[in-house]
Design a protein around this motif. Sequence first.
Motif: not given
Length: 83
Positions: A14-18, A62-65, A70-71, A73-83
């Motif tokens: 992870l680059d802290p600048a991100a 949206l998340v891909h922007r 983009v950096s 620096g993170w592993d990102i997962t998107v879940y549809e949340w039926q709250a």
Amino acid sequence: MNRYLVLLIRRPQLDPAAVPLHLAFLEGLRKEGRVELSGGFSDKSGGAYLLRAADLAEATALVHRDPAHVSGGWDITVYEWQA
């Protein structure tokens, strides 16, 4: 609009600048009414945000922007949340 839980786990390279770019991105989405909640985990391993989008394809686009994605620096997962 549906809700999507976006989980971000920091990678060792992870680059802290991100981080400020990611936070500014979230603030822009918040002003658009797209982010309801966001925050980091207390152990500093990552964080999450609650995103509003029409469908999973829009949420993923949206998340891909996000500078966090983009950096690479993170592993990102998107879940549809039926709250």
